[in-house]
Design a protein around this motif. Structure first.
Motif, PDB file in Angstrom:
ATOM      1  N   LEU A 238       0.825  -1.210   0.000  1.00 32.65           N
ATOM      2  CA  LEU A 238       0.000   0.000   0.000  1.00 32.65           C
ATOM      3  C   LEU A 238       0.862   1.264   0.000  1.00 32.65           C
ATOM      4  N   LYS A 239       2.156   1.097   0.269  1.00 33.13           N
ATOM      5  CA  LYS A 239       3.056   2.260   0.314  1.00 33.13           C
ATOM      6  C   LYS A 239       3.899   2.404  -0.946  1.00 33.13           C
ATOM      7  N   VAL A 240       3.475   1.752  -2.018  1.00 34.94           N
ATOM      8  CA  VAL A 240       4.268   1.778  -3.253  1.00 34.94           C
ATOM      9  C   VAL A 240       4.494   3.205  -3.734  1.00 34.94           C
ATOM     10  N   LEU A 241       3.455   4.014  -3.756  1.00 33.93           N
ATOM     11  CA  LEU A 241       3.575   5.365  -4.319  1.00 33.93           C
ATOM     12  C   LEU A 241       4.355   6.307  -3.410  1.00 33.93           C
ATOM     13  N   THR A 242       4.440   6.005  -2.110  1.00 30.32           N
ATOM     14  CA  THR A 242       5.128   6.906  -1.185  1.00 30.32           C
ATOM     15  C   THR A 242       6.543   6.449  -0.840  1.00 30.32           C
ATOM     16  N   GLY A 243       7.070   5.479  -1.566  1.00 32.94           N
ATOM     17  CA  GLY A 243       8.452   5.047  -1.340  1.00 32.94           C
ATOM     18  C   GLY A 243       8.683   3.583  -1.614  1.00 32.94           C
ATOM     19  N   GLY A 244       7.604   2.784  -1.594  1.00 36.47           N
ATOM     20  CA  GLY A 244       7.766   1.354  -1.827  1.00 36.47           C
ATOM     21  C   GLY A 244       8.252   1.012  -3.221  1.00 36.47           C
ATOM     22  N   TRP A 245       8.125   1.975  -4.141  1.00 36.81           N
ATOM     23  CA  TRP A 245       8.589   1.733  -5.517  1.00 36.81           C
ATOM     24  C   TRP A 245      10.113   1.572  -5.570  1.00 36.81           C
ATOM     25  N   VAL A 246      10.822   2.077  -4.580  1.00 41.73           N
ATOM     26  CA  VAL A 246      12.295   2.023  -4.625  1.00 41.73           C
ATOM     27  C   VAL A 246      12.802   0.582  -4.577  1.00 41.73           C
ATOM     28  N   PRO A 247      12.460  -0.209  -3.544  1.00 38.73           N
ATOM     29  CA  PRO A 247      12.958  -1.596  -3.542  1.00 38.73           C
ATOM     30  C   PRO A 247      12.352  -2.437  -4.662  1.00 38.73           C
ATOM     31  N   LEU A 248      11.111  -2.130  -5.070  1.00 40.47           N
ATOM     32  CA  LEU A 248      10.508  -2.885  -6.168  1.00 40.47           C
ATOM     33  C   LEU A 248      11.256  -2.639  -7.477  1.00 40.47           C
ATOM     34  N   THR A 249      11.580  -1.379  -7.735  1.00 44.99           N
ATOM     35  CA  THR A 249      12.322  -1.047  -8.953  1.00 44.99           C
ATOM     36  C   THR A 249      13.713  -1.666  -8.929  1.00 44.99           C
ATOM     37  N   LEU A 250      14.387  -1.519  -7.794  1.00 46.14           N
ATOM     38  CA  LEU A 250      15.725  -2.096  -7.662  1.00 46.14           C
ATOM     39  C   LEU A 250      15.673  -3.610  -7.797  1.00 46.14           C
ATOM     40  N   GLY A 251      14.704  -4.235  -7.135  1.00 40.51           N
ATOM     41  CA  GLY A 251      14.580  -5.690  -7.210  1.00 40.51           C
ATOM     42  C   GLY A 251      14.296  -6.172  -8.622  1.00 40.51           C
ATOM     43  N   PHE A 252      13.403  -5.471  -9.328  1.00 40.97           N
ATOM     44  CA  PHE A 252      13.083  -5.864 -10.703  1.00 40.97           C
ATOM     45  C   PHE A 252      14.318  -5.750 -11.590  1.00 40.97           C
ATOM     46  N   GLY A 253      15.056  -4.648 -11.442  1.00 41.14           N
ATOM     47  CA  GLY A 253      16.252  -4.458 -12.256  1.00 41.14           C
ATOM     48  C   GLY A 253      17.297  -5.524 -12.008  1.00 41.14           C
ATOM     49  N   LEU A 254      17.537  -5.849 -10.733  1.00 43.29           N
ATOM     50  CA  LEU A 254      18.531  -6.868 -10.408  1.00 43.29           C
ATOM     51  C   LEU A 254      18.083  -8.251 -10.859  1.00 43.29           C
ATOM     52  N   CYS A 255      16.777  -8.528 -10.753  1.00 38.04           N
ATOM     53  CA  CYS A 255      16.267  -9.826 -11.226  1.00 38.04           C
ATOM     54  C   CYS A 255      16.464  -9.968 -12.736  1.00 38.04           C
ATOM     55  N   MET A 256      16.189  -8.907 -13.477  1.00 40.97           N
ATOM     56  CA  MET A 256      16.390  -8.943 -14.928  1.00 40.97           C
ATOM     57  C   MET A 256      17.866  -9.126 -15.255  1.00 40.97           C
ATOM     58  N   LEU A 257      18.739  -8.477 -14.482  1.00 37.49           N
ATOM     59  CA  LEU A 257      20.175  -8.622 -14.701  1.00 37.49           C
ATOM     60  C   LEU A 257      20.599 -10.074 -14.471  1.00 37.49           C
ATOM     61  N   MET A 258      20.156 -10.662 -13.352  1.00 34.85           N
ATOM     62  CA  MET A 258      20.525 -12.051 -13.052  1.00 34.85           C
ATOM     63  C   MET A 258      19.945 -13.003 -14.087  1.00 34.85           C
ATOM     64  N   ALA A 259      18.685 -12.789 -14.462  1.00 32.49           N
ATOM     65  CA  ALA A 259      18.051 -13.668 -15.443  1.00 32.49           C
ATOM     66  C   ALA A 259      18.771 -13.596 -16.785  1.00 32.49           C
ATOM     67  N   THR A 260      19.166 -12.392 -17.181  1.00 34.24           N
ATOM     68  CA  THR A 260      19.887 -12.229 -18.449  1.00 34.24           C
ATOM     69  C   THR A 260      21.245 -12.899 -18.390  1.00 34.24           C
ATOM     70  N   PHE A 261      21.956 -12.711 -17.270  1.00 36.59           N
ATOM     71  CA  PHE A 261      23.278 -13.312 -17.149  1.00 36.59           C
ATOM     72  C   PHE A 261      23.198 -14.830 -17.180  1.00 36.59           C
ATOM     73  N   VAL A 262      22.252 -15.411 -16.439  1.00 38.17           N
ATOM     74  CA  VAL A 262      22.112 -16.866 -16.397  1.00 38.17           C
ATOM     75  C   VAL A 262      21.702 -17.410 -17.759  1.00 38.17           C
ATOM     76  N   ALA A 263      20.706 -16.773 -18.404  1.00 44.32           N
ATOM     77  CA  ALA A 263      20.232 -17.254 -19.699  1.00 44.32           C
ATOM     78  C   ALA A 263      21.329 -17.179 -20.754  1.00 44.32           C
ATOM     79  N   ALA A 264      22.072 -16.069 -20.784  1.00 43.67           N
ATOM     80  CA  ALA A 264      23.138 -15.919 -21.773  1.00 43.67           C
ATOM     81  C   ALA A 264      24.270 -16.910 -21.516  1.00 43.67           C
ATOM     82  N   SER A 265      24.614 -17.107 -20.242  1.00 40.51           N
ATOM     83  CA  SER A 265      25.687 -18.053 -19.919  1.00 40.51           C
ATOM     84  C   SER A 265      25.305 -19.469 -20.342  1.00 40.51           C
ATOM     85  N   GLU A 266      24.059 -19.865 -20.074  1.00 39.43           N
ATOM     86  CA  GLU A 266      23.616 -21.203 -20.467  1.00 39.43           C
ATOM     87  C   GLU A 266      23.559 -21.337 -21.988  1.00 39.43           C
ATOM     88  N   ARG A 267      23.138 -20.278 -22.678  1.00 43.01           N
ATOM     89  CA  ARG A 267      23.088 -20.310 -24.140  1.00 43.01           C
ATOM     90  C   ARG A 267      24.489 -20.447 -24.729  1.00 43.01           C
TER      91      ARG A 267
END
Length: 643
Positions: free
Chosen positions: A437-466
């Motif tokens: 419920l606090k996304v708009l007042t600050g909760g977006w920070v860890p969500l944005t950071l988490g999404f970015g890091l997850c995409m980074l890890m997913a890309t690194f793992v997928a590319a390494s396996e490929r």
């Protein structure tokens, strides 16, 4: 004997139980031990927008106490600390344990591990910022200091402390870490003493131990109750450290510290803050005034002691921040070994203390993130809106991974597994949704950071396996290559060549290029694979396996756990017991340096993912440094690979 019991015995034999328990107070409980600075205050702020009333004080206190009981005591201390991976805990250790239980990595397990790790980094950024800010803000409660420390001055002092903290990381904390435990023991005793003093003045708040106050508050405050629940969760931030640092101290010392010191002192302090707020409320009602919220923690102390309490709280928040930063370094080491992140240079800062590592890239990225948070949110109350999501998200992930362990490793029946995990998951999801419920007042920070890091890890793992699949598919099988060599005359050069590769069945590209360009073959060639196991540590007796393929070739495999730093030359020395004789000064190490190029349209990865992986690969630590290869004996051969 279980792995956990083995770990406990190992720690007990290494150091006295009481000494480990004191050390655990300094490292494990630093974060949760500084929550009283802001948690009760911010929860009341959500509950009483138009002034405090008695049911709100009692409701928030009851919620805080039961959060400590259910989340920390029941879930972490009594349950999750038993779901360890050979004595090690934390979200990535649970991920590795779940992989072993399912006999391999699945997309779901990887996704949960990546999300948990990404959210932990968010915690690593927010904890130092909110902790130090809350301590410095305490200067406003000191008589005569309020007009000197407005928002700008608080920010400047906080940034000075944080800059010094992060600049000190490269030196390591081994020399001062021994002080953390005793200092934090005194800190918890001070928390308890202040709370007990105020509690004796107004013992009526003791009735808040009844969960009926918490239930009444939630059922009669609607959406406000949910917002308060999100703020109350600040009282249990840092609970993840109980399992993450289990390998350093053992399960027993951490549990002893929690039940004998940390939980009683935290409870007393929250009782004391509620007693003080109730007393102030009674005085305000008698005067016909509305009672505004206040910084109840610092008001616990008499005015003449308040400056000392502020300075002591600053020390405590620095120690708490240090523990989180060190945890981020340890998590990075685990993520690299488990293949979630590219190689990074890891500096061992202590020859005697386990887990004392420094990762420069992570340190300065955390520092930049902390500075941006302080400058953007400008107060601990504002920053509290961003805090809960990362912690609750990590807890949801931990519970889901624990279900896999209980069901597939402990072999519990499905009904019994659900009976244990479902209530814990409902509890975690309730707190998580409350914080959403606090996304708009600050909760977006860890969500944005988490999404970015997850995409980074997913890309690194997928590319390494490929890439591994592509090299294996397009490469020449090693057996075929050896057969071709047997049919032709090849010039030999003295010495040993070690070729590092990820696929022992395929001829290493560096070997192919070496023979193509130099027209010679070493008289002894070692095909070396470094295998990262989903275990924290690999027994020395099982570290190396080697077999001779023919007169010219050996196949060697070196195994490491995710808590270990690879040292290839040291491991190769163990291969002598298999009959592999070589002189390190007459040995050359060959590694491949890949250059990523674009595949034909529609045949490779998305362009942005290829560019991201290329950036990560270019900035990865040099294999010479990462594997501790002798610099003067390394030959790098470049090759182009389409992705």
């Amino acid at each position: 004997m279980t792995a956990s019991a083995t770990s406990d015995l190992r720690h007990a034999s290494r150091s006295p139980h009481w000494k480990l328990a004191i050390g655990a107070v300094g490292v494990v409980f630093g974060d949760i031990g500084t929550s009283p600075l802001y948690a009760f205050r911010d929860a009341l702020a959500e509950a009483a927008k138009d002034g405090l009333v008695r049911p709100e004080i009692m409701g928030v206190l009851s919620l805080a106490l039961w959060a400590l009981i259910l989340v920390v005591t029941v879930k972490y201390v009594l349950f999750l600390m038993r779901a360890d991976n050979n004595g090690e805990g934390g979200v990535l250790s649970l991920m590795a344990l779940a992989q072993r239980a399912l006999q391999g990595r699945t997309r779901l397990i990887f996704a949960l591990g990546a999300i948990g790790a990404a959210l932990f980094y968010g915690d690593g950024i927010i904890t130092p910022a909110i902790s130090v800010l809350s301590a410095v803000e305490g200067l406003r409660s000191v008589e005569g200091f309020a007009h000197w420390f407005r928002t700008e001055e608080v920010i400047i002092v906080s940034l000075v402390i944080l800059t010094a903290l992060f600049a000190f990381q490269s030196k390591g904390t081994a020399k001062v870490a021994g002080l953390f435990g005793p200092v934090m023991v005194v800190w918890f005793l001070v928390l308890g003493a202040l709370g007990l003093w105020r509690l004796l003045e107004n013992p009526s708040v003791l009735t808040a131990i009844s969960p009926t106050y918490a239930i009444y508050f939630l059922t009669h405050h609607g959406m406000v109750g949910f917002l308060v629940l999100g703020a109350v969760f600040l009282t249990v931030t840092g609970a993840e450290a109980l399992t993450a640092d289990m390998g350093h101290f053992g399960r027993g010392p951490i549990q002893v510290s929690w039940f004998s010191l940390v939980l009683p002192m935290l409870a007393l302090n929250y009782f004391g803050q509620a007693a003080l707020a109730s007393e102030a409320l009674a005085a305000a009602e008698a005067a016909g005034r509305v009672l505004p919220n206040a910084d109840w923690f610092f008001l616990l102390a008499p005015s003449e002691w308040r400056l000392g309490l502020v300075l002591f709280s600053a020390v405590a928040t620095v120690i708490a921040s240090q523990a989180v930063i060190t945890g981020a370094f340890s998590l990075t080491q685990q993520a690299i070994q488990l293949g979630l992140l590219p190689r990074m240079e890891i500096k061992i800062t202590s020859a005697t203390e386990a887990g004392q590592v420094y990762v420069a890239v992570i340190n300065w990225l955390l520092f930049v993130g902390v500075v941006l948070l302080v400058l953007s949110f400008r107060s601990s109350s504002a920053l509290a809106h961003a805090y809960g999501i990362s912690v609750t998200g990590t807890m949801v992930v931990t519970t889901c991974l624990a279900f896999v362990v209980v069901r597939h490793m402990w072999r519990w029946s499905l009904p019994l597994s659900l009976a244990l995990i479902a209530p814990l998951l409902v509890l975690d999801l309730t707190f998580f949704i409350a914080n959403l419920l606090k996304v708009l007042t600050g909760g977006w920070v860890p969500l944005t950071l988490g999404f970015g890091l997850c995409m980074l890890m997913a890309t690194f793992v997928a590319a390494s396996e490929r890439l591994r699949a592509k090299v294996s598919r397009e490469g020449v099988p090693l057996d075929d290559f050896r057969g071709l060599l047997a049919q032709r005359q090849t010039n030999l050069t003295p010495g040993t060549a070690v070729f590092l590769t990820s696929d022992a069945a395929t001829t290493p590209p560096a070997l192919m290029h070496s023979l193509k360009h130099f027209k010679v073959l070493h008289e002894r060639n070692v095909i070396l694979t470094v295998v990262n196991e989903p275990l924290p540590f690999v027994d020395q007796a099982e570290r190396v396996s080697a077999r001779q393929l023919d007169d010219r070739f050996w196949e060697v495999s070196v195994r490491y756990g995710y808590m270990e730093a690879p040292n290839v030359p040291l491991a190769l020395a163990q291969a002598r017991r298999f009959g592999l004789k070589f002189d390190i000064m007459a040995t050359s190490f060959f590694v491949s340096r890949r250059t990523i190029v674009a595949s034909p349209p529609g045949a490779g990865m998305a362009g942005w993912r290829r560019k991201l992986y290329t950036f990560l690969a270019k900035n990865a630590a040099d294999p010479t440094t990462f594997f501790h290869l002798p610099p003067g004996r390394v030959v790098e051969l470049g090759t182009q690979v389409s992705l």
